[in-house]
Design a protein around this motif. Structure first.
Motif, PDB file in Angstrom:
ATOM      1  N   PHE A  37       0.844  -1.200   0.000  1.00 15.18           N
ATOM      2  CA  PHE A  37       0.000   0.000   0.000  1.00 15.18           C
ATOM      3  C   PHE A  37       0.881   1.253   0.000  1.00 15.18           C
ATOM      4  CE2 PHE A  37      -2.061   3.438   2.329  1.00 15.18           C
ATOM      5  CZ  PHE A  37      -3.281   3.559   1.668  1.00 15.18           C
ATOM      6  N   ILE A  38       1.887   1.258   0.836  1.00 10.29           N
ATOM      7  CA  ILE A  38       2.804   2.400   0.904  1.00 10.29           C
ATOM      8  C   ILE A  38       3.507   2.591  -0.437  1.00 10.29           C
ATOM      9  CG2 ILE A  38       4.953   3.221   1.966  1.00 10.29           C
ATOM     10  CD1 ILE A  38       4.006   1.721   4.535  1.00 10.29           C
ATOM     11  N   VAL A  47       8.124   9.509  -6.276  1.00 11.93           N
ATOM     12  CA  VAL A  47       9.438   9.420  -5.639  1.00 11.93           C
ATOM     13  C   VAL A  47      10.408   8.772  -6.615  1.00 11.93           C
ATOM     14  CG1 VAL A  47       8.356   9.254  -3.364  1.00 11.93           C
ATOM     15  CG2 VAL A  47       9.078   7.166  -4.551  1.00 11.93           C
ATOM     16  N   ASP A  48      11.689   8.945  -6.373  1.00 17.49           N
ATOM     17  CA  ASP A  48      12.696   8.522  -7.354  1.00 17.49           C
ATOM     18  C   ASP A  48      13.060   7.049  -7.264  1.00 17.49           C
ATOM     19  OD1 ASP A  48      13.477  11.207  -8.625  1.00 17.49           O
ATOM     20  OD2 ASP A  48      13.595  11.634  -6.479  1.00 17.49           O
ATOM     21  N   GLN A  49      13.067   6.499  -6.072  1.00 16.75           N
ATOM     22  CA  GLN A  49      13.437   5.095  -5.905  1.00 16.75           C
ATOM     23  C   GLN A  49      12.577   4.479  -4.804  1.00 16.75           C
ATOM     24  OE1 GLN A  49      17.668   4.547  -5.110  1.00 16.75           O
ATOM     25  NE2 GLN A  49      18.127   6.497  -6.112  1.00 16.75           N
ATOM     26  N   ILE A  50      12.231   3.200  -4.975  1.00 15.18           N
ATOM     27  CA  ILE A  50      11.551   2.434  -3.930  1.00 15.18           C
ATOM     28  C   ILE A  50      12.259   1.093  -3.811  1.00 15.18           C
ATOM     29  CG2 ILE A  50       9.402   1.365  -3.156  1.00 15.18           C
ATOM     30  CD1 ILE A  50       7.874   3.438  -4.819  1.00 15.18           C
ATOM     31  N   HIS A  51      12.730   0.786  -2.635  1.00 17.89           N
ATOM     32  CA  HIS A  51      13.450  -0.459  -2.380  1.00 17.89           C
ATOM     33  C   HIS A  51      12.659  -1.253  -1.342  1.00 17.89           C
ATOM     34  CE1 HIS A  51      17.090   1.172  -4.407  1.00 17.89           C
ATOM     35  NE2 HIS A  51      16.645   2.318  -3.910  1.00 17.89           N
ATOM     36  N   GLN A  52      12.103  -2.387  -1.756  1.00 16.71           N
ATOM     37  CA  GLN A  52      11.286  -3.201  -0.858  1.00 16.71           C
ATOM     38  C   GLN A  52      12.048  -4.439  -0.392  1.00 16.71           C
ATOM     39  OE1 GLN A  52       7.327  -2.624  -3.434  1.00 16.71           O
ATOM     40  NE2 GLN A  52       6.868  -3.430  -1.391  1.00 16.71           N
ATOM     41  N   GLY A  53      11.452  -5.169   0.557  1.00 14.86           N
ATOM     42  CA  GLY A  53      12.035  -6.405   1.039  1.00 14.86           C
ATOM     43  C   GLY A  53      13.165  -6.224   2.025  1.00 14.86           C
ATOM     44  N   GLY A  58      10.062  -4.408   5.119  1.00 18.35           N
ATOM     45  CA  GLY A  58      10.287  -2.969   5.170  1.00 18.35           C
ATOM     46  C   GLY A  58      10.637  -2.407   3.810  1.00 18.35           C
ATOM     47  N   LEU A  59      10.612  -1.089   3.726  1.00 13.75           N
ATOM     48  CA  LEU A  59      11.017  -0.460   2.468  1.00 13.75           C
ATOM     49  C   LEU A  59      11.675   0.885   2.737  1.00 13.75           C
ATOM     50  CD1 LEU A  59       8.902   2.020   1.329  1.00 13.75           C
ATOM     51  CD2 LEU A  59       7.367   0.075   1.306  1.00 13.75           C
ATOM     52  N   VAL A  60      12.504   1.290   1.785  1.00 12.20           N
ATOM     53  CA  VAL A  60      13.147   2.604   1.811  1.00 12.20           C
ATOM     54  C   VAL A  60      12.871   3.273   0.479  1.00 12.20           C
ATOM     55  CG1 VAL A  60      15.326   3.872   1.937  1.00 12.20           C
ATOM     56  CG2 VAL A  60      14.959   1.897   3.415  1.00 12.20           C
ATOM     57  N   ALA A  61      12.386   4.508   0.524  1.00 16.36           N
ATOM     58  CA  ALA A  61      12.136   5.291  -0.678  1.00 16.36           C
ATOM     59  C   ALA A  61      13.039   6.513  -0.682  1.00 16.36           C
ATOM     60  CB  ALA A  61      10.671   5.716  -0.746  1.00 16.36           C
ATOM     61  N   ILE A  62      13.516   6.886  -1.855  1.00 18.82           N
ATOM     62  CA  ILE A  62      14.437   8.008  -2.007  1.00 18.82           C
ATOM     63  C   ILE A  62      13.767   9.120  -2.817  1.00 18.82           C
ATOM     64  CG2 ILE A  62      16.654   8.762  -2.925  1.00 18.82           C
ATOM     65  CD1 ILE A  62      16.907   6.860  -0.560  1.00 18.82           C
ATOM     66  N   ILE A  63      13.880  10.349  -2.288  1.00 13.91           N
ATOM     67  CA  ILE A  63      13.451  11.539  -3.023  1.00 13.91           C
ATOM     68  C   ILE A  63      14.679  12.421  -3.212  1.00 13.91           C
ATOM     69  CG2 ILE A  63      11.909  13.531  -3.099  1.00 13.91           C
ATOM     70  CD1 ILE A  63      10.071  12.056  -1.144  1.00 13.91           C
ATOM     71  N   GLU A  64      14.975  12.760  -4.446  1.00 16.20           N
ATOM     72  CA  GLU A  64      16.136  13.584  -4.759  1.00 16.20           C
ATOM     73  C   GLU A  64      15.764  15.069  -4.682  1.00 16.20           C
ATOM     74  OE1 GLU A  64      19.104  12.468  -5.386  1.00 16.20           O
ATOM     75  OE2 GLU A  64      18.821  10.337  -5.918  1.00 16.20           O
ATOM     76  N   GLY A  65      16.655  15.850  -4.070  1.00 14.97           N
ATOM     77  CA  GLY A  65      16.479  17.285  -4.045  1.00 14.97           C
ATOM     78  C   GLY A  65      16.995  17.936  -5.321  1.00 14.97           C
ATOM     79  N   ALA A 129      15.704   9.885   2.597  1.00 15.45           N
ATOM     80  CA  ALA A 129      15.445   8.444   2.646  1.00 15.45           C
ATOM     81  C   ALA A 129      14.275   8.206   3.593  1.00 15.45           C
ATOM     82  CB  ALA A 129      16.682   7.689   3.120  1.00 15.45           C
ATOM     83  N   LEU A 130      13.171   7.746   3.051  1.00 14.72           N
ATOM     84  CA  LEU A 130      11.965   7.456   3.833  1.00 14.72           C
ATOM     85  C   LEU A 130      12.007   5.983   4.232  1.00 14.72           C
ATOM     86  CD1 LEU A 130       9.599   9.124   1.242  1.00 14.72           C
ATOM     87  CD2 LEU A 130      10.364  10.187   3.363  1.00 14.72           C
ATOM     88  N   MET A 131      12.123   5.716   5.526  1.00 14.28           N
ATOM     89  CA  MET A 131      12.285   4.340   6.020  1.00 14.28           C
ATOM     90  C   MET A 131      10.989   3.876   6.678  1.00 14.28           C
ATOM     91  SD  MET A 131      16.133   4.577   7.620  1.00 14.28           S
ATOM     92  CE  MET A 131      15.788   6.033   8.614  1.00 14.28           C
ATOM     93  N   PHE A 132      10.329   2.892   6.057  1.00  9.18           N
ATOM     94  CA  PHE A 132       9.108   2.306   6.606  1.00  9.18           C
ATOM     95  C   PHE A 132       9.491   0.944   7.190  1.00  9.18           C
ATOM     96  CE2 PHE A 132       7.763   5.363   3.463  1.00  9.18           C
ATOM     97  CZ  PHE A 132       6.680   6.004   4.060  1.00  9.18           C
ATOM     98  N   GLN A 133       9.394   0.831   8.492  1.00 10.38           N
ATOM     99  CA  GLN A 133      10.000  -0.282   9.236  1.00 10.38           C
ATOM    100  C   GLN A 133       8.964  -1.232   9.832  1.00 10.38           C
ATOM    101  OE1 GLN A 133      12.132   0.771  12.967  1.00 10.38           O
ATOM    102  NE2 GLN A 133      11.048  -1.070  13.635  1.00 10.38           N
TER     103      GLN A 133
END
Length: 386
Positions: A37-38, A47-53, A58-65, A129-133
């Motif tokens: 869902f996230i 967002v620029d990158q989404i890394h799951q698993g 958990g997942l980490v998403a990256i937003i570039e400035g 780096a958005l960390m969903f834990q």
């Protein structure tokens, strides 16, 4: 500066996200539906990158400035609790025996709101780096994410997190430099004697009397081994033994939770716990098996980062809406592992009157989500200005 106008514009959507998450709670590391869902929302935001698993679910998403710079980490926990909900809300859990009784659905929503704003505006340098834990409540998902190398993999240099606080005025931020929440350890002791008839106690080795003596003596760790200005909680929370009124049982067990702030006190309690239990075992003629499990470390805010977070919180809530030197909490939090890995700060955000955390009638106040999202967004813009 109150809630950011753009975030206020989609407050109703944030409420819908939160209530969807509330209806579909997941436990420990099994937060795959929540993560999906996230991820769908983050894809919509661009967002620029989404890394799951990561750490299983958990997942980490990256937003570039808009310019080169370091990476700031923002964290939200995703997991629920094995509690049967009693809110009666239209958006109550659809999964019996599971509910978001600690507001992690609200934490996710805050970070999603900040993610949408930051992906739209990008008024910052560097990266977010958005960390969903997963597994904050049980399993130490924060530690697993750190062990799996998220800080190094994504170049994170500082980290921040928020936890909701029922019965603190809505929108009030509460934190402190240095130790904010305690380390938590758990001790379980099995006491083995020799059972028999209650009418002939001289033919037995009574584990009940031994357990009572141990539990009482353990309280002397606080009264006689602890420096009076240090902080410690040692609570025996369970005692189990016996099957009938006229039988002395063969064995029994008890367990305790131990809360400390410093390594010296933590080690002193562990040492004295073993000495007291083993000494009483010898005195009462019983055998013991001690399982002393070191749990989450203390949650320690970096003083400089805490001061910065307090400045940002004051932008959102006003100076009077920030308690910057709060008393320490004896609860624990696995964001502690992230703060061990990188400097940062953890704050509480008031959600107004209501049932307390981990209560079957608890429900996150949706009015708090745009406030938390605004804090996260301004934190990034202030930490990494263009």
């Amino acid at each position: 500066m109150p809630v950011l106008n753009r975030i206020a514009d989609y407050a109703a959507e944030m409420r819908d996200w939160r209530r969807h998450l509330h209806r579909h709670p997941e436990l420990r590391f099994d937060c795959h539906e929540t993560a999906d869902f996230i991820a769908r929302r983050l894809q919509e935001f661009g967002v620029d990158q989404i890394h799951q698993g990561i750490a299983t679910s958990g997942l980490v998403a990256i937003i570039e400035g808009q310019a080169e710079g370091p990476t700031i980490g923002l964290r939200a926990d995703m997991d629920a609790l094995p509690i049967t909900e009693a809110t009666g809300a239209d958006h109550a859990s659809t999964r019996p025996g599971r509910m978001h009784a600690c507001g992690h659905d609200g934490h996710v929503t805050m970070l999603l709101g900040a993610a949408r704003y930051l992906a739209e505006t990008r008024r910052f340098s560097g990266r977010v780096a958005l960390m969903f834990q997963p597994a904050e409540e049980d399993g130490g998902g924060g530690e697993v994410m750190v062990q799996e190398g998220v800080m190094e993999r994504f170049g994170i240099t500082q980290v921040y997190g928020i936890h909701n606080a029922p019965n603190v005025p809505l929108g009030r931020f509460v934190t402190a430099p240095g130790p904010l929440m305690a380390a938590v350890d758990t001790a379980t002791v099995r006491v083995i004697g020799r059972g028999g008839h209650g009418a002939t106690p001289h033919e037995t080795v009574d584990p009940v009397v031994a357990i009572v003596g141990m539990v009482q003596a353990l309280q002397t760790i606080i009264s006689r081994n602890l420096y009076p200005l240090d902080e410690l909680v040692l609570s025996v929370t369970q005692i189990h033994t016996g099957t009938a009124s006229n039988i002395i049982p063969e064995d029994g067990w008890f367990c305790a939770t131990i809360r400390t702030f410093t390594p010296d006190v933590r080690e002193m309690v562990r040492r004295r716990f073993h000495e007291i239990v083993e000494g009483h075992a010898a005195a009462y003629g019983v055998e013991t098996l001690i399982d002393y499990e070191l749990g989450y470390p203390p949650t320690v805010n970096d003083p400089e980062k805490a001061a910065f977070a307090i400045e940002v919180a004051a932008e959102i809530a006003g100076a009077a809406g920030v308690e910057a030197n709060a008393n320490r909490e004896m609860g624990s939090e696995d964001f502690a592992y992230m703060l061990e890995a990188r400097p940062g700060a953890y704050l509480f955000l008031g959600t107004g009157p209501g049932a307390g955390l981990h209560h079957p009638a608890y429900d996150f106040n949706d009015e708090a989500a745009p406030i938390g999202a605004s804090f996260f967004a301004r934190l990034v813009e202030r930490a990494h200005p263009l």
